[in-house]
Design an enzyme around this catalytic site. Sequence first.
Site, PDB file in Angstrom:
ATOM      1  N   VAL A 102       0.837  -1.208   0.000  1.00  0.00           N
ATOM      2  CA  VAL A 102       0.000   0.000   0.000  1.00  0.00           C
ATOM      3  C   VAL A 102       0.873   1.260   0.000  1.00  0.00           C
ATOM      4  CG1 VAL A 102      -1.845   1.254   1.190  1.00  0.00           C
ATOM      5  CG2 VAL A 102      -1.862  -1.237   1.167  1.00  0.00           C
ATOM      6  N   GLU A 129     -10.414   6.102   5.361  1.00  0.00           N
ATOM      7  CA  GLU A 129     -11.253   5.606   4.259  1.00  0.00           C
ATOM      8  C   GLU A 129     -10.751   4.259   3.733  1.00  0.00           C
ATOM      9  OE1 GLU A 129     -14.204   7.288   2.706  1.00  0.00           O
ATOM     10  OE2 GLU A 129     -14.194   5.152   2.263  1.00  0.00           O
ATOM     11  N   VAL A 161     -11.669   0.168   5.205  1.00  0.00           N
ATOM     12  CA  VAL A 161     -12.806  -0.697   4.842  1.00  0.00           C
ATOM     13  C   VAL A 161     -13.052  -0.560   3.347  1.00  0.00           C
ATOM     14  CG1 VAL A 161     -15.238  -1.231   5.228  1.00  0.00           C
ATOM     15  CG2 VAL A 161     -13.883  -0.253   7.085  1.00  0.00           C
ATOM     16  N   GLY A 193      -1.590 -14.289  -4.770  1.00  0.00           N
ATOM     17  CA  GLY A 193      -1.183 -13.176  -3.906  1.00  0.00           C
ATOM     18  C   GLY A 193      -2.347 -12.485  -3.206  1.00  0.00           C
ATOM     19  N   GLU A 241      -2.997 -14.001   2.537  1.00  0.00           N
ATOM     20  CA  GLU A 241      -1.710 -13.944   3.225  1.00  0.00           C
ATOM     21  C   GLU A 241      -1.159 -15.367   3.336  1.00  0.00           C
ATOM     22  OE1 GLU A 241      -0.715 -10.945   4.240  1.00  0.00           O
ATOM     23  OE2 GLU A 241      -2.604 -10.040   3.625  1.00  0.00           O
ATOM     24  N   LYS A 284     -13.660  -4.801  10.000  1.00  0.00           N
ATOM     25  CA  LYS A 284     -14.284  -3.841   9.082  1.00  0.00           C
ATOM     26  C   LYS A 284     -15.737  -3.555   9.467  1.00  0.00           C
ATOM     27  CE  LYS A 284     -11.172  -5.108   5.305  1.00  0.00           C
ATOM     28  NZ  LYS A 284     -10.941  -6.069   4.211  1.00  0.00           N
ATOM     29  N   GLY A 329      -5.857  -4.466  -2.650  1.00  0.00           N
ATOM     30  CA  GLY A 329      -4.908  -4.258  -3.752  1.00  0.00           C
ATOM     31  C   GLY A 329      -4.194  -2.932  -3.615  1.00  0.00           C
TER      32      GLY A 329
HETATM   33  N1  HSE Z   1      -6.957  -9.442   3.097  1.00  0.00           N
HETATM   34  C1  HSE Z   1      -7.909  -8.405   2.803  1.00  0.00           C
HETATM   35  C2  HSE Z   1      -8.942  -8.943   1.809  1.00  0.00           C
HETATM   36  C3  HSE Z   1      -7.190  -7.200   2.259  1.00  0.00           C
HETATM   37  O1  HSE Z   1      -8.732 -10.030   1.252  1.00  0.00           O
HETATM   38  O2  HSE Z   1      -9.965  -8.317   1.598  1.00  0.00           O
HETATM   39  C4  HSE Z   1      -7.931  -5.927   2.344  1.00  0.00           C
HETATM   40  O3  HSE Z   1      -8.280  -5.546   3.627  1.00  0.00           O
END
Ligand code: HSE
Length: 411
Positions: free
Chosen positions: A12, A124, A127, A182, A185, A200, A298
């Site tokens: 990010v 922002e 979420v 990717g 995690e 969230k 992303g």
């Molecule tokens: N691991 C999270 C997802 C990334 O897959 O939505 C974004 O918060």
Amino acid sequence: MIKIAVMGFGVVGSGVVEVCDKNGSSIQKRAGEEISVSRILDLRDFPESPYRELVTHNFEDILHDPEIAVVAEVMGGLEPAYSYSRALIQAGKSVVTSNKELVSEKGAELLALAKEHNVNYLFEASVGGGIPIIRPLHMCLAANEIDEIAGILNGTTNFILTKMIREQMPFGEALALAQRLGYAERDPSADVDGFDACRKICILASLAYGRHIYPREVHTEGIRAVTLEDVAYAGDWGGVIKLVGRAKRLESGKLAVRVSPAIISHESQLGTVDDVFNGILVRGNATGDVVFYGKGAGKLPTASAVVGDIVDCVKAKGTIRSLTWTPSEGGEVEDYRRSPVTPYIRCRGVHASETVESVFGTVRALHRKDAPRDEYAFVAGEMPQSRVDDGRARLEEDGLEILSTLCVLDY
Ligand code: HSE
């Protein structure tokens, strides 16, 4: 010119720097000033990066630079992000973040601190990635009482479930594919066990209802137990299985908040949110349903939200008062066992349908191709979660094996 710093030069963070560079002139027009990244904090060196000269390992370089007015905290995790954010706000700098873990645990406190110091704490990007949802909630929808928020808030699990639904790919295989691409995690627990979606929905519920809702108060189930058999039965019901985070105001005034896999109609707006996309439905008492859809994760989508917040900080004349909630007094969230739910149960055993009807009354039986003769899946009427749990226990006492339980949502 406004100088900013970026803390965390991962996916990010590098996206934030890239967007600031690439879209510099249009950002300048919108912000009314040129925005320049002057420091990047990271533990690592980046000898190949064109931004290597900006990298520092020392937080004090940012904290004590009076020219840095806004800091993007995109490190993730609670510490040191929490201590750094506090120190920066106390030093009179605005902080913008994608860090949902920190906002969901410390949001009320950091918002209050920002108000006290007449700066901003904006999130922002925490979420829905690139989807605008925080600003619409406290600004555009400010006229509404929010009856309900329901969202597909995790892209990784939505990708996995989409593969299971469309290609009958088993969970393990779909997870491995998400990891190869990717999305997930290496330790996919935050995604597949629902913790990410929980953080969230806590942020959205806190903003919508004005009191801090903590992740520990929210019943959270992930998608590990969802099987292709459940996917087939959901299809017979006319629906799909999605991981849904939901916060709903009950007549008692309390909130029902949960994260769990749920069957929703495939014709509903959330039912058509597939792959890594996110969708968030906000039910306002004046607007009715408003749905937000887009890329929830992303590099560039998330960076877009972070940089949007930076622009807001530059334009804002002081702290933004509508973005706030107060510390929790506890008791806002209804006990999970008292919250209403419409259950789907899949079980196995002889005379299953008679046993189920004796416990749950009239139910809707579901069917799938090649089901074993002793398998029985059904959807019952709405009831408190405690009755579902007690009913399941009675089915087991009467010799049935419970294979899975989900809830059905009315979208
Ligand atoms: N691991 C999270 C997802 C990334 O897959 O939505 C974004 O918060």
